[in-house]
Write a protein that holds these residues in place. Sequence first.
Motif, PDB file in Angstrom:
ATOM      1  N   ARG A 129       0.789  -1.111   0.074  1.00  0.00           N
ATOM      2  CA  ARG A 129      -0.055  -0.146   0.114  1.00  0.00           C
ATOM      3  C   ARG A 129       0.940   1.312   0.093  1.00  0.00           C
ATOM      4  O   ARG A 129       0.643   2.114  -0.718  1.00  0.00           O
ATOM      5  CB  ARG A 129      -0.619   0.002   1.180  1.00  0.00           C
ATOM      6  CG  ARG A 129      -1.694   1.411   1.296  1.00  0.00           C
ATOM      7  CD  ARG A 129      -2.600   1.099   2.524  1.00  0.00           C
ATOM      8  NE  ARG A 129      -3.695   0.148   2.511  1.00  0.00           N
ATOM      9  CZ  ARG A 129      -4.550  -0.372   3.392  1.00  0.00           C
ATOM     10  NH1 ARG A 129      -4.632   0.310   4.359  1.00  0.00           N
ATOM     11  NH2 ARG A 129      -5.423  -1.480   3.304  1.00  0.00           N
ATOM     12  N   VAL A 132       2.711   1.780  -3.499  1.00  0.00           N
ATOM     13  CA  VAL A 132       1.818   2.116  -4.498  1.00  0.00           C
ATOM     14  C   VAL A 132       1.293   3.476  -4.204  1.00  0.00           C
ATOM     15  O   VAL A 132       1.693   4.377  -5.320  1.00  0.00           O
ATOM     16  CB  VAL A 132       0.470   1.266  -4.531  1.00  0.00           C
ATOM     17  CG1 VAL A 132      -0.456   1.960  -5.358  1.00  0.00           C
ATOM     18  CG2 VAL A 132       0.691  -0.235  -5.054  1.00  0.00           C
ATOM     19  N   ARG A 133       1.389   3.773  -3.107  1.00  0.00           N
ATOM     20  CA  ARG A 133       0.982   5.267  -2.976  1.00  0.00           C
ATOM     21  C   ARG A 133       2.034   6.265  -3.134  1.00  0.00           C
ATOM     22  O   ARG A 133       2.030   7.320  -3.748  1.00  0.00           O
ATOM     23  CB  ARG A 133       0.402   5.572  -1.244  1.00  0.00           C
ATOM     24  CG  ARG A 133      -0.050   7.188  -0.816  1.00  0.00           C
ATOM     25  CD  ARG A 133       0.329   7.305   0.590  1.00  0.00           C
ATOM     26  NE  ARG A 133       1.548   7.438   0.856  1.00  0.00           N
ATOM     27  CZ  ARG A 133       1.996   6.803   1.967  1.00  0.00           C
ATOM     28  NH1 ARG A 133       1.186   6.179   2.787  1.00  0.00           N
ATOM     29  NH2 ARG A 133       3.370   6.889   2.408  1.00  0.00           N
ATOM     30  N   ALA A 136       2.645   6.514  -6.808  1.00  0.00           N
ATOM     31  CA  ALA A 136       1.584   7.273  -7.643  1.00  0.00           C
ATOM     32  C   ALA A 136       1.968   8.575  -7.611  1.00  0.00           C
ATOM     33  O   ALA A 136       1.561   9.331  -8.386  1.00  0.00           O
ATOM     34  CB  ALA A 136       0.188   6.899  -7.018  1.00  0.00           C
ATOM     35  N   ALA A 152       1.160  -5.983 -10.206  1.00  0.00           N
ATOM     36  CA  ALA A 152       0.641  -5.047  -9.092  1.00  0.00           C
ATOM     37  C   ALA A 152       0.603  -3.825 -10.023  1.00  0.00           C
ATOM     38  O   ALA A 152      -0.616  -3.201  -9.855  1.00  0.00           O
ATOM     39  CB  ALA A 152       1.632  -5.148  -8.200  1.00  0.00           C
ATOM     40  N   ARG A 153       1.225  -3.494 -10.989  1.00  0.00           N
ATOM     41  CA  ARG A 153       1.095  -2.332 -11.772  1.00  0.00           C
ATOM     42  C   ARG A 153      -0.285  -2.274 -12.599  1.00  0.00           C
ATOM     43  O   ARG A 153      -1.021  -1.341 -12.456  1.00  0.00           O
ATOM     44  CB  ARG A 153       2.218  -2.188 -12.825  1.00  0.00           C
ATOM     45  CG  ARG A 153       2.137  -0.900 -13.703  1.00  0.00           C
ATOM     46  CD  ARG A 153       3.176  -1.120 -14.852  1.00  0.00           C
ATOM     47  NE  ARG A 153       3.178  -2.306 -15.534  1.00  0.00           N
ATOM     48  CZ  ARG A 153       2.230  -2.748 -16.531  1.00  0.00           C
ATOM     49  NH1 ARG A 153       1.144  -1.773 -16.904  1.00  0.00           N
ATOM     50  NH2 ARG A 153       2.319  -4.004 -17.068  1.00  0.00           N
ATOM     51  N   CYS A 156      -3.087  -1.675 -10.692  1.00  0.00           N
ATOM     52  CA  CYS A 156      -3.309  -0.461 -10.192  1.00  0.00           C
ATOM     53  C   CYS A 156      -2.913   0.509 -11.439  1.00  0.00           C
ATOM     54  O   CYS A 156      -2.502   1.719 -11.090  1.00  0.00           O
ATOM     55  CB  CYS A 156      -2.181  -0.044  -8.854  1.00  0.00           C
ATOM     56  SG  CYS A 156      -2.354  -1.299  -7.584  1.00  0.00           S
ATOM     57  N   GLN A 159      -3.900   4.148 -11.027  1.00  0.00           N
ATOM     58  CA  GLN A 159      -3.160   5.245 -10.516  1.00  0.00           C
ATOM     59  C   GLN A 159      -1.877   5.539 -11.353  1.00  0.00           C
ATOM     60  O   GLN A 159      -1.009   6.328 -10.845  1.00  0.00           O
ATOM     61  CB  GLN A 159      -2.909   4.485  -9.041  1.00  0.00           C
ATOM     62  CG  GLN A 159      -3.905   4.251  -8.205  1.00  0.00           C
ATOM     63  CD  GLN A 159      -3.626   3.476  -6.834  1.00  0.00           C
ATOM     64  OE1 GLN A 159      -3.761   2.298  -6.839  1.00  0.00           O
ATOM     65  NE2 GLN A 159      -3.330   4.301  -5.942  1.00  0.00           N
TER      66      GLN A 159
END
Length: 598
Positions: A129, A132-133, A136, A152-153, A156, A159
């Motif tokens: 988490r 990713v944040r 982004a 995972a990309r 998401c 984002q």
Amino acid sequence: MESTTTRLASPFARMEPPAVNVALRLADFARTMPRAVAVAEALRIRAATATHAATIDVAISPPGYRCLSFAQLETDSTNIAAGLADLGIEPGMRLALLMRPGIDFVSLVFALLKLGAVQVLIDPGMGLRNVVRSLAEVQPQGFIGGTSVQAARALCQKQFPKARYNIHVGGGWLARIPTLELIRRRGAAQSGFKTAASTGETPAAIIFTSGSTGPAKGVLYRHGNFDRQVTEIRDFYGIRPGEVDVSCFPLFGLFNAAMGVTSIIPRMDVTRPARVDPRRIISAVKDWNATQAFGSPAVWNVVGRYCEAEHLRLPSLRRVFSSGAPVAAHVLRRMTACIHPQGEMHTPYGATEALPVASISASAVLRETWPRTEQGAGVCVGNRFKGIQWRVIRITDGPIRDLAEVEELPRGQIGELIVRGPVVTTEYVTRTQANATAKIRDGTGNSFWHRLGDVGYLDEHDRFWFCGRMSQRVVAAAAHGTNATLFTIPCEAIFNRHPDVFRTALVGVGPQGAQTPVIIAEPQPGCYPRGPKQREKLIADLRKLAQAGDCTTMIQNFLIRKSLPVDVRHNVKINREALARLAARKLRPRPKSQGHNT
């Protein structure tokens, strides 16, 4: 008299600034020591089917390693850079590099430096988490990584709308995503690739802070920062081409190729250094007769204990590095006892935003400064590097716009450390509001000072004594209506002297200015209290120690935990913010509560 209208301008006025790129240093060593091993990675059980760059077969290469010479690393990184350029990646583009340390990782780092792309490096151990944040916020234009990274990309993708240039690394196959091997082949078919023109001001990377004392922030590194770091580290420690380094911390290992030093990448999970298998580190040192090694204090705590228990020596090691947090005396003693008799352990000090800042040797700590540390004087991190300027100023929680607003403190008085120099980065590119609180403009010119967020003092030898993070200090209500400030490192040192205590953490409960100080103790392995009486005895011992220390007499609240939460990067920085929340739940805000157990 010469006319001002016909005067010729100096030819130097039109000269381009000199090229600055640590990849140029790699090219130099590829010419002067082409067959010397640049990087070797310990093979994994499942690595037999993995695809890697071409390897070399040299007499000094022991079995169980995949190796690349300096000439091959130069060629491989150039081929990758050319292949990425052929794909459409241009200088200045941001690419997230998320992969396991190894030959491919090193080749890709130098390829991106040559290409002029801005590589984004982040610690995967901080959790999906948070990763990713943080990414982004950077908005990379591509991801380079294995199957899990690309999956995972894709999950998401909303984002990361700009992520068009994605490279799959390692085994397996993903539709419509080019592999690193394909990029290599495309690059090898090109001709005439030239390293991108870059100066000291050209952006080179975005490296995220660990997030151990707040949200992770993306720090902008310029080529000049990297180039000066290599020079400062090489000259300060006297590192010479031909040395061999066991790299237990990947970012430090990247400097090696720019210094003509062989990097040995052992088998270990770099996100969990405290769980390292010491035998793997010892084997790497012995296999290669390594002259130096770099790892977090958690790594050397494990390795040192193992060497002591097994009566092992590592006589080829003449230089051991450890950073990330203060290194305990028992770690320094064990490691210096098992390396070369004339070897030395060094603990460089700095931060993601400014590295290196200072350094001290284990011999100086054990001979001189540690007895003072145990009495609550803080931890001496040594003298500053040649290119660093530093000052200790009065603690201010808010922004400081200009140097004229600061009050420099005399030697011996605790305040906030600020630094400036060529290795100090200029800005955050995520969480940019932090620039206002972290940078101080120098009114005498177009320069700035960086606020490290650390508190401490300078002694008569211009050495800095670290007393903790400014944000983690405890400001308690004291007698006569005044405030008493307690700093983490000096206070914790008093309680760490207890033979059954591994480490402690000072936290505050309540609003600043009226906080209740609390000590949370982690017992040594095998020493956790088994019953109420043992627990009460340990708390009584800690309370007695509190009365013996000048800075701890007002501490009356104690908690005991089997383990303290630590950071993901080094596994040694205590997460005091999380412990403060725990203490607030466990304790009532009364000044004289009894000891508790958690």
